[in-house]
Design an enzyme around this catalytic site. Structure first.
Site, short mmCIF file in Angstrom:
data_model
loop_
_atom_site.label_atom_id
_atom_site.label_comp_id
_atom_site.label_asym_id
_atom_site.label_seq_id
_atom_site.Cartn_x
_atom_site.Cartn_y
_atom_site.Cartn_z
N ILE A 307 -39.46 -90.69 20.41
CA ILE A 307 -38.62 -89.82 19.34
C ILE A 307 -40.09 -90.97 18.19
CG2 ILE A 307 -37.32 -90.65 17.14
CD1 ILE A 307 -36.20 -89.10 19.13
N LYS A 425 -23.46 -92.37 18.67
CA LYS A 425 -22.82 -93.35 19.02
C LYS A 425 -22.44 -94.36 18.18
CE LYS A 425 -25.24 -91.82 23.88
NZ LYS A 425 -25.64 -90.57 23.08
N LEU A 471 -32.60 -83.19 23.37
CA LEU A 471 -32.88 -83.24 24.80
C LEU A 471 -34.53 -82.87 25.54
CD1 LEU A 471 -31.94 -79.38 24.14
CD2 LEU A 471 -31.21 -80.25 25.67
#
Length: 649
Positions: A307, A425, A471
């Protein structure tokens, strides 16, 4: 017979020693001598073949005088044409052509010399001479090559190889291996019934069903897959079927692929992560953002991660004045700095790599003061669920306390915007990683509430962006599935009906940058990631995209097995994005904002104090009790499973 073998065995060592002891110049001298000696021999044989009229003692004496002259001429011409410099094992069609040119030139010179010497040699004799000389010279070289190969093979252990695939690549491979002293191809195996039973390149072609018998009878130790056009998944399936037979399995590309004139099969249709989304990716998220980021100094934490690196790439396209890269992993920082350096120079952006952690308060104070940071994009975190589950204290220290140190340093330095990358999460988590991200959100929410009335009056605008799996990122399922398919399987899934949200790293980062520009202070931004994807369906798509055939209950004849292994410690069957139900549109069709409840300032202080003390004492039970008290949905467990148990955790 036994006596002959003994004599042969006794002669081999000195012959090998002689072959190895000769230097390059000595070997050239031997070949020059051979070419010189062959010239009079070829002439004598040509005379016999032509039944020459040359007779009598005087004429014979004339021939004996002519022979050495012809021999010297042959040696001189060989040197002039560079024939002795060609290595025996490289003697091919080009070498044969040079030998033919040598023979023709020598015939012309010999005819001229014979005419000058008055020797009655008919002109047709020289045509036969040329043919015989070329045959002798080429044949002798090939014979010497075979003899040397036999000598070397006699002392070298030979690997007996079976070639799987009797196509062009297999034929070319056999041709190359036949000259290798330590490798001996003994046959082909091919699925094509039209080739089975034939002889190709001097070797028999067998049926795959006979592989166990052939490997045992022929003492095969290696099988080489020479089928480059076959998808990697199919090759992996064949390799897996051969493993129980006790042979080494290797594969080769085509010769055209190796020299770059033909694309490798895996590169013909790249399997890109975005192909598995099942929806169109976001394409316009960066439009109009230059005004927000251009000319400012931007800090990206975790810059070497998946990221963080993409954040850096897209930020550069928005032309900031300065881009500061912070990462505690040296190689990751080196790699992203090396990638970005030419792009930054082209865009006129100052690039500043900083090796350090978000938990180093003194480093951050100096960094914010020296670089005058305007915007912080906080992507640094431990994110791998099983690793953080096994190392909860390290995960909590980095993800929670590190975020607190960074956020407080940003507020103290007067940073304009602080955007934290969070995770789905964090919503009612069942694992430490998710719980640590929720606690980090709480820390940022608390600071947002106390930062100039949520961004008004010049305070730092704090916000968070929460999204699901990326992904193709490190540790995500698609690279894992692709690696497993390449090995021939099985592909392991936690459960066929387990669902996850997915997004490409490019669109996730673009939406993060857009959300950061929309923040007013304290928002938890949610990204529209489309419908959740079943992991079992994703596994089948990856197998099929790589040319394999999934094997499961519905298709027991498939090649790549899909194996269900169950949820790992801390994993949920279905992920969520929202704790409450109050998400609202936030100015972009793919971005929603929520104002979620969080503890009071006093409670957050107590939370952090308790967590800090538990980490300093290295008390896992106490740390988990703190987490369970303040994170909705998380329940503290006892000791970790034996396979995850580490000292000090």
């Amino acid at each position: 017979m036994q006596g002959c073998l003994m004599v042969f065995a006794s002669v081999l060592p000195p012959l090998l020693h002689l072959a190895r002891s000769l230097g390059r110049g000595q070997k050239m001298a031997v070949l020059v001598f051979i070419d010189g000696a062959l010239a009079p021999l070829a002439l004598w044989l040509a005379m016999i073949a032509q039944d020459s009229s040359l007779a009598g003692t005087g004429a014979l004496q004339g021939l004996w005088l002519f022979g050495p002259v012809l021999s010297l001429a042959a040696a001189a011409l060989a040197l002039a044409l560079g024939i002795p410099r060609a290595r025996l094992k490289s003697y091919d069609g080009a070498g044969l052509a040079r030998t033919a040119l040598h023979g023709a030139a020598l015939a012309g010179l010999g005819a001229a010399l014979a005419l000058a010497a008055g020797l009655p040699l008919p002109p047709g004799l020289w045509a036969v001479f040329t043919l015989l000389f070329v045959l002798l010279a080429a044949g002798l070289r090939l014979g010497m090559l075979r003899a040397l190969e036999a000598l070397y093979r006699s002392e070298t252990p030979v690997t007996r190889v079976l070639i799987y695939g009797a196509g062009m690549t297999g034929i070319q491979l056999v041709s190359a291996l036949k000259r290798h002293a330590a490798i001996r191809p003994v046959g082909f195996v091919d699925d094509n019934p039209g080739l089975q039973g034939l002889t190709v390149a001097g070797l028999p072609v067998h049926r795959p069903a006979r592989l166990p018998e052939i490997i045992a009878r022929q003492h095969i130790s290696r099988v080489v897959l020479a089928m480059p056009a076959l998808p990697r998944a199919r090759q992996a399936g064949i390799a897996r079927a051969l493993q129980p037979l006790g042979v080494e399995v290797q594969s080769v590309p085509s010769f055209a692929q190796m020299i770059g004139t033909e694309a490798a099969p895996d590169r013909l249709q790249p399997v890109l992560p975005g192909a598995f989304l099942g929806r169109a990716a976001v394409a316009d998220a960066l439009e109009g953002l230059a005004a927000v980021y251009a000319g400012h100094t931007v800090l990206v934490t975790g810059a070497g991660g998946t990221i963080g690196a993409e954040l850096c790439r897209q930020i550069l396209s928005l032309r900031p004045a300065r881009l500061v890269l912070l990462d505690h992993a040296e190689y990751a920082l080196y790699a992203i700095e090396r990638e970005l350096r030419p792009l930054a120079e082209e865009a006129g952006v100052v690039l500043v790599p900083v090796l350090g952690s978000v938990g180093q308060a003194a480093l951050l104070r100096r960094l914010f003061a020296a670089q005058r940071i305007d915007i912080v994009l906080h992507a640094a975190a431990y994110k791998h669920v099983p690793l953080v589950e096994a190392n909860p204290l390290a995960g909590l220290a980095n993800n929670v306390l590190g975020t607190e140190v960074l956020a407080r340093a940003a507020r103290a330095a007067g940073v304009k915007r602080f955007v934290m990358i969070s995770s789905d999460k964090a919503v009612r988590p069942t694992n430490i990683m998710g719980a640590s991200k929720r606690l980090a959100e709480i820390v940022v929410q608390d600071l947002a509430a106390r930062s100039g009335a949520q961004g008004k009056g010049g305070g730092t605008v704090f916000s968070m962006v929460r999204f699901g799996n990326v992904l193709g990122s490190s540790g995500s399922v698609i690279p894992l599935f692709q690696e497993q398919v390449a090995r021939g399987g099985p592909v392991t899934v936690t459960g066929h009906d387990v669902t996850r949200f997915f997004m490409t790293v490019e669109e996730a980062v673009a939406l993060v940058l857009r959300a950061g520009s929309l923040a007013k202070g304290g928002e938890v931004f949610l990204l529209d990631m489309g419908a959740p994807v079943r992991i079992g369906d994703l596994a089948r798509q990856v197998i099929e995209a790589m040319g394999g055939i999934p094997r499961d209950a519905a298709n027991p004849e498939g090649e790549i097995e899909i194996l269900e292994i169950g949820l790992r410690p801390g994993e949920k069957r279905h992920e969520e994005l929202l704790i409450g139900g109050n998400a609202r549109p936030a100015g972009h069709p793919k971005i929603f904002a929520a104002q979620e409840r969080f503890p009071s300032e006093v409670e957050v202080a107590a939370l952090l104090r308790g967590l800090r003390e538990a980490i300093e004492e290295e008390s896992r039970p106490r740390a988990l009790q703190v987490v369970a008290r303040w994170v909705e949905g998380y329940e503290a467990t006892g000791d970790p499973p034996p396979e995850l148990r580490l000292s000090g955790t």
